[in-house]
Design an enzyme around this catalytic site. Structure first.
Site, PDB file in Angstrom:
ATOM      1  N   CYS A  17      26.591  41.426  68.228  1.00  0.00           N
ATOM      2  CA  CYS A  17      25.344  40.828  67.759  1.00  0.00           C
ATOM      3  C   CYS A  17      25.315  40.824  66.227  1.00  0.00           C
ATOM      4  O   CYS A  17      25.700  41.808  65.620  1.00  0.00           O
ATOM      5  CB  CYS A  17      24.165  41.627  68.299  1.00  0.00           C
ATOM      6  SG  CYS A  17      22.571  40.993  67.784  1.00  0.00           S
ATOM      7  N   PRO A  18      24.934  39.711  65.633  1.00  0.00           N
ATOM      8  CA  PRO A  18      24.301  38.523  66.198  1.00  0.00           C
ATOM      9  C   PRO A  18      25.269  37.363  66.441  1.00  0.00           C
ATOM     10  O   PRO A  18      24.836  36.269  66.740  1.00  0.00           O
ATOM     11  CB  PRO A  18      23.305  38.134  65.106  1.00  0.00           C
ATOM     12  CG  PRO A  18      24.035  38.445  63.838  1.00  0.00           C
ATOM     13  CD  PRO A  18      24.832  39.705  64.151  1.00  0.00           C
TER      14      PRO A  18
END
Length: 184
Positions: A17-18
């Site tokens: 992430c992201p």
């Protein structure tokens, strides 16, 4: 669900992430309305992230199939008039959160990263509720508290803020850039 035909397959394996969401956004821009994107990821947190992102952007989350270590997420692109990505309006930076922590002991810091991320480093008084568990654990939170929501970069925390606001939490703030630049 294993027989869903995807129009495009996106490889996001090995990314944290992201980045799976960033790559998914770019890939969705190249699809026609109604087409299906298959996102292959290995980040376990991506299951909650994809579902929440699809909801916030107006695209349809069809589901996820697990094949070994790979998660195959299926998303259908909405028509252009459906897809307007929302952002939570209340945002603070890391410095503002540090200041608030020194001035007000009653504030709540909610960390929505996965449990493993939280275990390695977190703000000492932060409560850990991963984004994928938030909906089922709302009863652990008080709507009257001022809450600062944090993740690694501000993406998952933005989605969490939107979810909390939809459920009647009025004093929620997204912390950006989050733990990626938190001074421990």
């Amino acid at each position: 669900m294993g027989n869903i035909k995807a129009d495009i397959i996106l490889d996001a394996k090995g990314l944290a992430c992201p980045m799976p969401i960033v790559k998914t956004k770019k890939a969705m821009n190249n699809l026609e309305s109604g087409q299906v994107l298959e996102v292959q990821a290995t980040d376990k947190g991506s299951k909650a992230d994809m579902k929440a992102w699809a909801q916030s952007s107006g695209h349809q989350y069809l589901g996820t199939v697990e094949e070994g270590d790979t998660l195959k997420h299926y998303l259908r692109k909405s028509s252009n008039d459906e897809a307007i990505e929302r952002k939570h309006p209340n945002v603070v930076n890391n410095e503002e959160l540090e200041k608030q922590l020194k001035e007000d002991e009653s504030i709540v810091v909610l960390d929505v990263r996965e449990a493993a991320e939280y275990a390695f480093n977190h703000i000492p008084q932060a409560i850990s509720i991963p984004l994928g568990e938030l909906e089922n654990r709302l009863n652990e939170l008080n709507k009257d508290n001022k809450m600062f929501i944090i993740c690694r970069t501000g993406s998952r925390s933005d989605l969490a803020c939107q979810k909390l606001a939809e459920k009647g939490f009025e004093k929620v703030f997204n912390v950006v850039p989050g733990m990626s630049e938190w001074k421990l």
